[in-house]
Motif scaffolding. Structure first.
Motif, mmCIF file in Angstrom:
data_model
loop_
_atom_site.group_PDB
_atom_site.id
_atom_site.type_symbol
_atom_site.label_atom_id
_atom_site.label_comp_id
_atom_site.label_asym_id
_atom_site.label_seq_id
_atom_site.Cartn_x
_atom_site.Cartn_y
_atom_site.Cartn_z
ATOM 1 N N MET A 130 0.825 -1.211 0.000
ATOM 2 C CA MET A 130 0.000 0.000 0.000
ATOM 3 C C MET A 130 0.851 1.249 0.000
ATOM 4 O O MET A 130 1.853 1.339 0.717
ATOM 5 C CB MET A 130 -0.933 0.019 1.224
ATOM 6 C CG MET A 130 -1.961 -1.103 1.193
ATOM 7 S SD MET A 130 -3.362 -0.790 2.255
ATOM 8 C CE MET A 130 -4.209 0.519 1.431
ATOM 9 N N VAL A 131 0.445 2.218 -0.834
ATOM 10 C CA VAL A 131 1.105 3.525 -0.873
ATOM 11 C C VAL A 131 0.006 4.582 -0.958
ATOM 12 O O VAL A 131 -0.832 4.537 -1.873
ATOM 13 C CB VAL A 131 2.045 3.632 -2.099
ATOM 14 C CG1 VAL A 131 2.670 5.023 -2.136
ATOM 15 C CG2 VAL A 131 3.094 2.546 -2.061
ATOM 16 N N ASP A 132 -0.023 5.512 -0.011
ATOM 17 C CA ASP A 132 -0.994 6.628 -0.026
ATOM 18 C C ASP A 132 -2.435 6.170 -0.257
ATOM 19 O O ASP A 132 -3.141 6.702 -1.127
ATOM 20 C CB ASP A 132 -0.618 7.649 -1.122
ATOM 21 C CG ASP A 132 0.676 8.349 -0.763
ATOM 22 O OD1 ASP A 132 0.970 8.377 0.455
ATOM 23 O OD2 ASP A 132 1.379 8.821 -1.655
ATOM 24 N N GLY A 133 -2.863 5.167 0.456
ATOM 25 C CA GLY A 133 -4.266 4.761 0.390
ATOM 26 C C GLY A 133 -4.637 3.957 -0.838
ATOM 27 O O GLY A 133 -5.814 3.722 -1.088
ATOM 28 N N GLU A 134 -3.638 3.542 -1.637
ATOM 29 C CA GLU A 134 -3.943 2.714 -2.808
ATOM 30 C C GLU A 134 -3.120 1.441 -2.738
ATOM 31 O O GLU A 134 -2.015 1.421 -2.188
ATOM 32 C CB GLU A 134 -3.597 3.453 -4.103
ATOM 33 C CG GLU A 134 -4.478 4.660 -4.338
ATOM 34 C CD GLU A 134 -4.223 5.273 -5.725
ATOM 35 O OE1 GLU A 134 -4.110 4.490 -6.669
ATOM 36 O OE2 GLU A 134 -4.149 6.506 -5.819
#
Length: 1453
Positions: free
Chosen positions: A763-767
């Motif tokens: 996961m990166v920044d909510g994605e």
């Protein structure tokens, strides 16, 4: 006349004869009246009541009562009465056939009617038995009426037999005497109570309330509570003395309108009495008759009034229960966004203060219509008395209305402001109590004390304004009846010279003006109570209409309809609809039974993903489906204040073998061996007596034990040692663990677990940027592969694949166990002991000695007592000590107290003199149809009234201001006392107890005590004044008053003993409601995830009922007291009237009127006085409870004057620990001992050791959270034990294990004293890698943190704690496992920041990941509270000792 003919064929017997019945010295009723009215009245009563009563019984079936001796007796008496009546009928027929005289119809009709009525009565008795009625009021009143009517006839028959023996009918006389005897017997029997109905609830109850089974007489006089009162008088009441609550309180509402009629009746009687004294020709028996009538009227009025009040109080009690229940239920379903707007403080206030406001209102709500009715009735009688002059009084009253309306409106605005302040104060107090340890470590108590004091000051300012308004309001209302009287009398005497103010007019009017006083005094109270309730209602409405979690945000498809256990399609989620989405474009499908690992940086949305699956977030778009039941392990473990076993079982069925498997798999067995009472040990609130690792393992064990289909695990391995982490992964989470067939979603920072996962989500920044198996992602050469390459070097594992998430939990319970050889076959034994009171929590508790080598016998014999931790709120017993009253008066100030007394005295003297002046005026001679001195009399009377008003205003103001001064002083000293308490105090004391003190008890001191004191002083002087006047007017009362006074005093002491204790028990049982509520609010997401809402609601309801169990007897005791006091008061009135009758020859009508006016007032005043003196004593308990904490143990002084160290100390950061040892409690062994360490300035020292080795204990000793038992620690040559605590704690810095934030701005959280510039703060944020995050926030440094910092991730909170340390930049820095909640990358950044920014500082690190301390100058290895090794890491590895084994375990060698 028809009735005369009916009674005798030749109309020789009249129905009514005035000369025989009234105008005679020996009155008697005519035989016709006796044979008709006196026979028919009870019959009509029963025939009218019967249909309604039968319908009522039919709809209120309470069960079936078996035939008892009592019932047989009642039935037999009924049948005998029926037979007697029929004998009379047959005798009449026989008489007609054997006598030439025609027998009157009445002799046939009346016995027939009576006979049918007796038959009906007997049938009703049987029907009552079948419907479970144990005692009947309807029947008791019937028998009483029949007996009273028969008593008159009884007297008549005796008189007739004496005067006219020849007219006696032997048969009728004999049947009548038998009838009379049977009536007496029936009345006695109906006063007794029958046995319980079959299958009654009360039969199963161990301690049922005696009320439902009490007889009607006992219920109407509240005699049934006497047992408890006697117990309370003999010894202080305890918890076990309280009865169970009635399933439903069936109190019949007796319409208060009846009451108004009664009081009007009483004043009519009074008018007749004065008329009688003025009429020398009236026969004396009439005077006695009026006196008796007055007594009966007042007694019946008392019974009805008290029943009415009882009904009101019970309704109020139910309303409070309902409000608390509604608030609790709502709190469980409220959405996250709404939860941020309603703080804990606000919700607790809704349950405590606002619920109380509704309860107070219900008691008096009927005044809204009955007060105007009383006013109208009084004015009607006044019109009869004084004619149109009354209109002047009405005009004055109408003028008063707008004044009071304005006051009411203003009061409402103040009320709203005050509640707002109260909310924010309780909210802040709550946070301070939750984060008290951080406040102490940072020496921030003063800053927070000032914040609370600031809010409190605003609160008191509002209270002060309200007090000024209150004084004006009291002034207008107390003066209202006087002004009405003055204006009416003025118009009356001035409008016509012939209008003479005589005693009858003046004192009957005065009595009526006094009747006016009650509704006029009550109205403002009711209005202000309504205002308060409407404010509370609005707050309640706002809270109850908050947005709730979307029920349908997560679908739960039936089993078998899909191969996927979890699926998210195009999911977009946000914490609040008004904010931008936190999670975007999520598409995930998780096959059933697979293990999914979720990885990513701090704040990338890993925990939010789990919240979305739980339905805790707002679903903006897409769909989520979770198949089967869910278990959830949050990142910060939520632990209840319950035994360890109950924390794991969590309301499920007890399955012993499964429980044992779970405990062993979660590596808890050894913890249980060390805890003082094994799994029966009580765990404190928020798990204070467990280390971070233990809390996490208990939280995991709870989830495993509950055996669900889907497991959401939010980084449960971050808080445990490396080998324990590996053990748990293997035994619980991994492919071979207990959960191998379940779907598991594991958020983790431990890279070593990833190869065993079926699926990895990055996961990166909510994605979700990457998804696939470990090998797939590694080969894809994406961000994940890059990340792996960077950290693989620090993550070299030995063959066992142990985790890098390596953490050693803190020590505490020192054990004398033999070292367990580190064998791979038994990984869980490797020091997974608990820190009972671990991670830097002080173990003020509880074992009766060290946990030694535990063999089986010892384990069995562990007593539950040893496992007790929290002290329940205890009720003090006995009389409230005089010192409590003194401390309250001292808080007000001696001068102000004296001034208030003076005002009270002058008001009363003026009032008495005004009435005495009026009596002199009425006795003025009438010359030519007018009174010559009336203008002078009127002028003085008016002057006295105005001065009374001034005195009232004075005392009202002085008492209110005094109350506010006392409030301020008591709150400040309590706040200071609580903040000065050591950590052990907070572990033992549930936060609910403390919140209860700051919320409910302070509210009592703020608003109730001044009001009660005012009323107490008022009624005390009223009583004294009344006694003086009555004594002057009728000196014969002097014989009675001392006797009655003693009786009053005895009743009051008797009552207060129980009432006071009940109040204390009620107060004590209130704390658990708030404690449980607080606990629930902290764990709502866990409760919802496990679907345990119903169980928690039930628990809350039980606690409320338990609280009402003490409240209910206290309201009944109040009624018990009132009935007895009013009876004594009614005796006083009757005696005053009686002596007036006896001494009417030498009494002037004016003095006589004055005396009876005061006597009538005296009842109310005396009752009110006893009530108020009891209230003063029961409510002053609040002061007692607030002062309680001044006597508890305190920490050392915060600062020494003059300071003992220079402002820039320490300059080097050299630490010398000599022969140091400390223990958590005087009856425990030393937790660490013989520590001798010299650390030079600027050294970096790692502190390592297995769980329970004493690592955190050392830091607690360094900060003097726990004082040393032996040896000393000196920094730069200064012995820290000689410093003030704040001097020490503010000069060294800690980054604690639990990152605690407070609600307020980010800036306030970093620098509460405002001692740094914005530039410094931004620099600190930059070094702690938060600058980009904070500058991206709309409000930057002014960004509002929610309670506990819930709107930041745990990792971000940890970084903020680092920023605090960077700001303070002291020479000594302690890191207590400070990087548990951050990913590897952030951990590396933190370590590099510490190396660069604290280069010249001494750094002590309790190592969490061993690789972080490999480059430190030296490492201190602790074992069982003693120093095992102390050298550079390379030397220690070369020695192949304990450190070598640990490094090998962690895969660093």
């Amino acid at each position: 006349m028809g009735l005369d003919r009916f009674c005798s064929p030749n109309s020789s017997e009249p129905f009514w004869d005035w000369s025989r019945s009234w105008n005679t010295s020996n009155p008697d009723l005519t035989p016709c009246f006796q044979n008709t009215v006196l026979v028919w009245v009870p019959c009509f009563y029963l025939w009218i009541c019967a249909p309604f009563y039968l319908m009522y019984m039919r709809s209120h079936n309470r069960g079936y009562i078996c035939m008892s001796h009592l019932n047989k007796a009642k039935t037999a008496v009924g049948f005998l009465l029926w037979i007697i009546c029929w004998l009379d009928v047959f005798y009449t027929f026989w008489e007609r056939s054997h006598s030439s005289n025609i027998t009157a119809a009445v002799h046939l009709v009346s016995p027939t009617l009576l006979g049918l009525t007796m038959l009906l009565a007997t049938l009703i008795v049987q029907y009552e038995r079948m419907k479970g009625v144990q005692s009947s009021g309807v029947m008791l009143i019937f028998w009483l009426l029949a007996l009273l009517c028969a008593t008159v006839t009884f007297r008549s028959k005796i008189l007739q037999a004496q005067d006219q023996p020849e007219s006696v009918s032997v048969w009728r006389y004999t049947t009548f005497y038998i009838y009379y005897t049977l009536l007496l017997l029936a009345l006695i029997l109906s006063g007794l109570s029958d046995q319980m109905p079959l299958f009654s609830q009360a039969v199963k109850d161990s301690n049922p309330c005696p009320e439902p089974g009490a007889s009607f007489l006992s219920r109407i006089t509240f005699w049934w509570i006497s047992g408890m009162m006697v117990s309370g008088y003999k010894r202080p009441l305890e918890e076990k003395d309280l009865w169970s609550l009635n399933p439903e309180d069936q109190s019949h509402c007796v319409v208060p309108q009846l009451l108004r009629r009664w009081s009007a009746e009483c004043h009519k009687v009074k008018r007749l009495l004065i008329k009688f004294v003025n009429d020398p020709d009236a026969p004396p028996w009439q005077g006695y008759f009026y006196t008796a009538l007055l007594f009966v009227c007042t007694c019946v009025q008392s019974l009805i009034l008290q029943r009415y009040f009882h009904v009101c109080f019970v309704s109020g009690m139910r309303l409070r229960t309902a409000v608390i229940g509604a608030v609790y239920r709502k709190a469980l379903v409220i959405s996250s966004a709404a939860r941020r707007t309603s703080t804990v403080g606000e919700i607790v206030n809704l349950m405590s203060v606002d619920a109380q406001r509704f309860m107070d209102l219900v008691t008096y709500i009927n005044m809204i219509w009955s007060a105007p009715l009383q006013v109208v009735l009084a004015l009607y009688f006044l019109w009869e008395n004084l004619g149109p002059s009354v209109l002047a009084g009405v005009a004055v009253m109408i003028l008063m209305v707008p004044v009071n309306a304005v006051i009411a409106m203003k009061t409402k605005t103040y009320q709203v402001a005050q509640m707002k302040n109260k909310d924010s104060r309780i909210k802040l107090m709550n946070e301070m109590l939750n984060g008290i340890k951080v406040l102490k470590l940072y020496a921030w108590e003063m800053a927070f004390r000032d914040k609370v004091s600031q809010i409190r000051e605003n609160e008191l300012q509002v209270l002060k304004k309200a007090a000024y308004l209150g004084a004006v309001s009291t002034f207008t209302w107390v003066c209202a009846p006087f002004l009405v009287a003055l204006s009416t009398f003025s118009v009356y005497v001035l409008s016509n010279d012939q209008n003479v103010l005589d005693a009858q007019k003046a004192f009957v009017s005065l009595a009526l003006f006094n009747i006016l006083r009650f509704p006029l005094n009550m109205l403002p109270m009711v209005i202000s109570s309504m205002v308060q309730a409407s404010v509370s209602l609005k707050r309640l409405r706002v809270f109850l209409s908050h947005e709730e979690l979307q029920e349908d945000s997560v679908e739960h498809p039936a089993a078998g309809c899909s191969a996927y256990s979890i699926s998210i399609e195009d999911g977009v989620f946000s914490w609040s609809r008004s904010e931008s989405p936190t999670l975007k474009r999520l598409n995930v499908r998780v096959p059933e039974g697979s293990l999914v690992a979720v990885v990513g940086h701090v704040g990338s949305g890993k925990s939010s993903l789990l919240s979305a699956l739980l339905g805790e977030m707002d679903k903006m778009e897409g769909s989520v489906a979770v198949k089967g039941s869910v278990a959830y392990v949050p990142q910060q473990a939520w632990i209840q204040n319950a035994t360890l076993k109950n924390n794991i079982i969590f309301g499920q069925k007890r399955k012993e073998s499964w429980y044992q498997r779970v405990v062993e798999a979660c590596a808890l067995q050894q913890d249980l061996d060390i805890l003082p009472a094994g799994d029966e040990t009580e765990i404190g609130e928020k798990g204070v007596n467990l280390s971070g690792g233990q809390k996490q393992r208990v939280s995991l064990a709870r989830a495993v034990y509950c055996d669900r289909s889907v497991y959401l695990l939010d980084d449960p391995l971050s808080a445990v040692d490396a080998h324990v982490g590996k053990h748990i992964f293997d035994q619980v989470i991994g492919p071979q663990g207990l959960l191998k067939d379940k779907t598991r979603i594991l958020v983790t920072h431990g890279l070593s677990y990833l190869p065993q996962a079926d699926l990895v989500l990055v996961m990166v920044d909510g994605e979700i940027t990457e998804i696939g198996s470990y090998l797939q992602l590694k080969e894809e050469e994406g961000a994940f592969a890059e990340f792996l390459r960077t950290y693989a070097s620090s993550e070299q594992t030995d063959g066992s694949g142990s985790s890098v998430s390596f953490k050693l939990t803190s020590p505490v319970f020192m054990t004398n166990q033999e070292p367990v050889p580190n064998s791979p076959s038994k990984p869980m034994e490797n020091g997974v002991g608990p820190g009972f009171t671990g991670s830097s929590q002080s173990a003020s508790n509880n074992s009766k000695g060290p946990a030694s080598e535990l063999n089986k016998e010892e384990k069995k014999s562990k007593s539950a007592e040893a496992g007790k931790l929290t002290d329940a709120d205890k009720a003090s017993t006995g009389r409230v000590k005089l010192s409590v009253f003194c401390s309250y008066l001292k808080a007000i100030g001696v001068l102000l107290s004296a001034i208030s007394l003076l005002f009270f005295l002058s008001h009363n003297l003026l009032s008495m003199f005004a009435n005495y002046w009026l009596s002199l005026w009425t006795d003025d001679p009438v010359v030519n149809g007018t009174q010559p001195d009336r203008l002078m009399r009127l002028g003085v009377y008016g002057g006295l009234g105005v001065s009374q008003g001034v005195a009232v205003f004075g005392y009202s103001l002085s008492v209110s201001i005094g109350g506010i001064l006392a409030s301020r002083f008591l709150h400040q000293s309590m706040l200071f006392d609580v903040l000065r308490s050591p950590m052990s105090f907070f572990e033992r004391t549930p936060s609910g107890n403390l919140v209860n003190r700051f919320a409910k008890e302070m509210d009592t001191i703020d608003s109730l005590i001044p009001m009660i004191l005012k009323m107490f002083m008022g009624s005390l002087f009223n009583v004294l004044g009344s006694c003086v006047i009555i004594l002057v007017a009728t000196p014969m009362v002097a014989f009675i008053i001392p006797f009655l006074g003693l009786l009053y005093f005895f009743v009051q002491r008797f009552y207060v003993a129980s009432s006071r204790q009940l109040k204390r028990l009620e107060s004590v049982s209130r704390s658990p409601i708030y404690t449980h509520f607080n606990e629930t609010l902290l764990g709502t997401s866990v409760i919802r995830a496990f679907g345990e809402q119903e169980r928690f609601i039930h628990e809350s309801d039980q606690r409320v009922d338990h609280n009402q169990k003490a409240y209910y007897p206290s309201i009944v005791a109040n009624r018990w007291l009132a009935i007895r006091l009013e009876f004594v008061g009614n005796c006083i009135v009757s005696f005053a009237a009686l002596f007036a009758v006896l001494a009417r020859e030498n009494l002037s009508p004016g003095i006589m009127g004055l005396s009876i006016s005061y006597a009538l007032q005296l009842t109310a005043s005396l009752t009110w006085l006893v009530r108020m003196s009891s209230d003063v004593e029961t409510n002053i308990v609040a002061v007692e409870r607030v002062k309680e904490y001044s006597d508890t143990e305190k920490e050392a002084e915060w600062r020494h004057e003059p300071p003992t160290v220079p402002p820039d100390w320490p300059t080097e950061g050299c630490i010398h620990i000599t022969n140091f040892g400390l223990r958590y409690r005087s009856d425990l062994d030393l937790a660490i001992r013989n520590i001798n360490v010299d650390i030079s300035g600027g050294e970096k020292v790692g502190i390592v050791g297995r769980t329970g080795a004493g690592k955190s204990s050392l830091t607690l000793g360094l900060f003097r959270i726990i004082e040393p038992a032996e040896g000393q620690i000196s920094i730069d040559g200064v012995d820290i034990a000689k410093l003030g605590l704040h001097e020490l704690r503010s000069r060294i810095t800690i980054i604690p294990q639990d990152p605690v934030l407070f609600s307020g701005t980010l800036r306030m959280n970093l620098d509460p004293f405002d001692s740094y510039s914005d530039e410094d703060i931004w620099k600190a944020l930059e070094f702690s890698h938060l600058k980009t995050f904070v500058s991206g926030l709309p409000d930057k440094l002014s960004h509002e943190c929610s309670e506990g910092g819930e709107n930041l991730s745990v990792g971000q909170r940890q970084l903020l704690c680092l920023a605090r340390a960077l700001l303070r930049k002291t020479k000594v820095l302690v890191l207590d496992e400070a990087t548990a909640a951050v990913d590897l990358e952030t951990d590396n950044l933190i370590q590099s920041t510490i190396r660069s920014q604290f280069e010249d500082c001494t750094v002590l690190t309790i190592a969490h990941r061993l690789n972080t301390i490999m480059d430190y100058t030296r490492v201190l290895v602790l074992d069982k509270g003693q120093m095992a090794e102390f050298d550079s890491p390379s030397s220690l590895i070369a020695q192949k000792g304990a450190f070598y084994r640990m490094a090998k375990d962690a895969g660093l060698i």
